[in-house]
Design a protein around this motif. Structure first.
Motif, PDB file in Angstrom:
ATOM      1  N   ASN A 169       0.866  -0.936  -0.249  1.00 42.80           N
ATOM      2  CA  ASN A 169      -0.559   0.130   0.397  1.00 42.80           C
ATOM      3  C   ASN A 169       1.060   1.250   0.074  1.00 42.80           C
ATOM      4  O   ASN A 169       0.926   1.933  -1.005  1.00 42.80           O
ATOM      5  N   ARG A 170       2.256   1.498   0.327  1.00 47.78           N
ATOM      6  CA  ARG A 170       2.635   2.090   0.781  1.00 47.78           C
ATOM      7  C   ARG A 170       3.676   2.480  -0.635  1.00 47.78           C
ATOM      8  O   ARG A 170       3.534   3.984  -1.427  1.00 47.78           O
TER       9      ARG A 170
ATOM     10  N   SER B  18       0.765   4.294  -2.471  1.00 44.89           N
ATOM     11  CA  SER B  18       1.043   4.974  -1.885  1.00 44.89           C
ATOM     12  C   SER B  18       1.058   6.382  -3.237  1.00 44.89           C
ATOM     13  O   SER B  18       1.129   7.313  -3.642  1.00 44.89           O
ATOM     14  N   GLU B  19       3.254   6.208  -3.447  1.00 50.57           N
ATOM     15  CA  GLU B  19       4.011   7.274  -3.655  1.00 50.57           C
ATOM     16  C   GLU B  19       3.732   6.795  -5.158  1.00 50.57           C
ATOM     17  O   GLU B  19       3.669   8.428  -5.645  1.00 50.57           O
TER      18      GLU B  19
ATOM     19  N   GLU C  62       0.616   8.369  -6.260  1.00 49.47           N
ATOM     20  CA  GLU C  62      -0.165   9.438  -5.684  1.00 49.47           C
ATOM     21  C   GLU C  62      -1.961   9.419  -4.648  1.00 49.47           C
ATOM     22  O   GLU C  62      -2.742  10.324  -5.114  1.00 49.47           O
ATOM     23  N   VAL C  63      -1.855   7.720  -4.403  1.00 52.34           N
ATOM     24  CA  VAL C  63      -3.159   8.422  -3.892  1.00 52.34           C
ATOM     25  C   VAL C  63      -2.699   7.953  -2.334  1.00 52.34           C
ATOM     26  O   VAL C  63      -2.162   7.334  -1.344  1.00 52.34           O
ATOM     27  N   GLN C  64      -4.208   8.333  -0.948  1.00 50.09           N
ATOM     28  CA  GLN C  64      -4.154   8.065   0.030  1.00 50.09           C
ATOM     29  C   GLN C  64      -4.168   6.446   0.184  1.00 50.09           C
ATOM     30  O   GLN C  64      -4.393   6.115   0.013  1.00 50.09           O
ATOM     31  N   ILE C  65      -3.314   6.347   1.236  1.00 52.98           N
ATOM     32  CA  ILE C  65      -3.306   4.709   1.651  1.00 52.98           C
ATOM     33  C   ILE C  65      -4.745   4.770   2.476  1.00 52.98           C
ATOM     34  O   ILE C  65      -5.025   3.144   2.413  1.00 52.98           O
ATOM     35  N   ASN C  66      -5.398   5.528   3.611  1.00 54.87           N
ATOM     36  CA  ASN C  66      -6.827   5.920   3.651  1.00 54.87           C
ATOM     37  C   ASN C  66      -7.760   5.453   2.664  1.00 54.87           C
ATOM     38  O   ASN C  66      -8.192   3.950   1.836  1.00 54.87           O
ATOM     39  N   THR C  67      -7.655   5.058   1.409  1.00 56.03           N
ATOM     40  CA  THR C  67      -8.319   5.254   0.451  1.00 56.03           C
ATOM     41  C   THR C  67      -7.546   3.959  -0.712  1.00 56.03           C
ATOM     42  O   THR C  67      -9.140   2.920  -1.060  1.00 56.03           O
ATOM     43  N   LEU C  68      -6.824   3.455  -0.264  1.00 54.79           N
ATOM     44  CA  LEU C  68      -6.507   2.794  -1.266  1.00 54.79           C
ATOM     45  C   LEU C  68      -6.481   0.992  -0.160  1.00 54.79           C
ATOM     46  O   LEU C  68      -7.637  -0.129  -0.384  1.00 54.79           O
TER      47      LEU C  68
ATOM     48  N   TYR D 211      -8.134  -2.282  -6.789  1.00 53.28           N
ATOM     49  CA  TYR D 211      -7.289  -2.414  -6.105  1.00 53.28           C
ATOM     50  C   TYR D 211      -6.026  -3.473  -6.514  1.00 53.28           C
ATOM     51  O   TYR D 211      -4.655  -3.407  -6.394  1.00 53.28           O
TER      52      TYR D 211
END
Length: 165
Positions: free
Chosen positions: A20-21, A24-25, A28-34, A45
């Motif tokens: 997920n990290r 996210s990087e 450019e997606v927030q981890i909460n969103t993932l 996903y």
């Protein structure tokens, strides 16, 4: 993945899934969103988790298509390629790519009366392309239409695999 896939292949995919990290990087997606997508959009996903594998697979396919394009018979004239670029020809699936010649002739039905020989010759050339050649031709047409950078590039250079007559 089909159940018949060799174990090592599945193991390779699992080992190379993005965390997920990393997702996210990279995207450019927030981890909460993932975490939310993991529950609400599992297909998306999983695709993101396998982005490295998907990228590599697409890269291999593009290399193969590039190599294959060297074998395409150069049957088209520049004027015919320009006509296809300016036409209303649009396909969205592999099934439509298979039927590219039929879609082309249906789209050009109004023009047949005024340019019969030209359109029927072009139809014949499209008809005799195999599925890979049709795919390559259409993808190049679509890419050329969409790109402002390519629009200034010489059409003959961009469609070199097809132009030769």
């Amino acid at each position: 993945m089909p159940a018949r896939e060799p174990y090592y292949f599945i193991e390779y995919i699992v080992k190379n899934m993005l965390s997920n990290r990393k997702i996210s990087e990279r995207f450019e997606v927030q981890i909460n969103t993932l975490y939310n997508w993991q529950k609400t959009k599992p297909t998306l996903y999983r695709y993101l988790q396998n982005a490295d594998y998907n990228y590599e697979r697409n890269k291999e396919i593009n290399v193969l298509l590039s190599e294959y394009s060297k074998c395409i018979q150069k049957n088209f004239k520049l004027e015919e390629i320009e006509y296809l670029i300016d036409s209303s020809l649009v396909v969205v699936s592999i099934e439509e790519i298979k039927e590219l010649h039929k879609i082309f002739i249906k789209n050009e039905a109004k023009e047949i009366a005024s340019r019969t020989d030209f359109i029927l010759d072009l139809y014949e050339k499209i008809l005799h392309l195999n599925i890979i050649e049709k795919y390559t031709l259409y993808k190049k047409i679509d890419k050329y239409r969409r790109s402002e950078i390519l629009a200034s590039k010489d059409i003959a250079d961009f469609f070199f695999e097809f132009i030769g007559v």
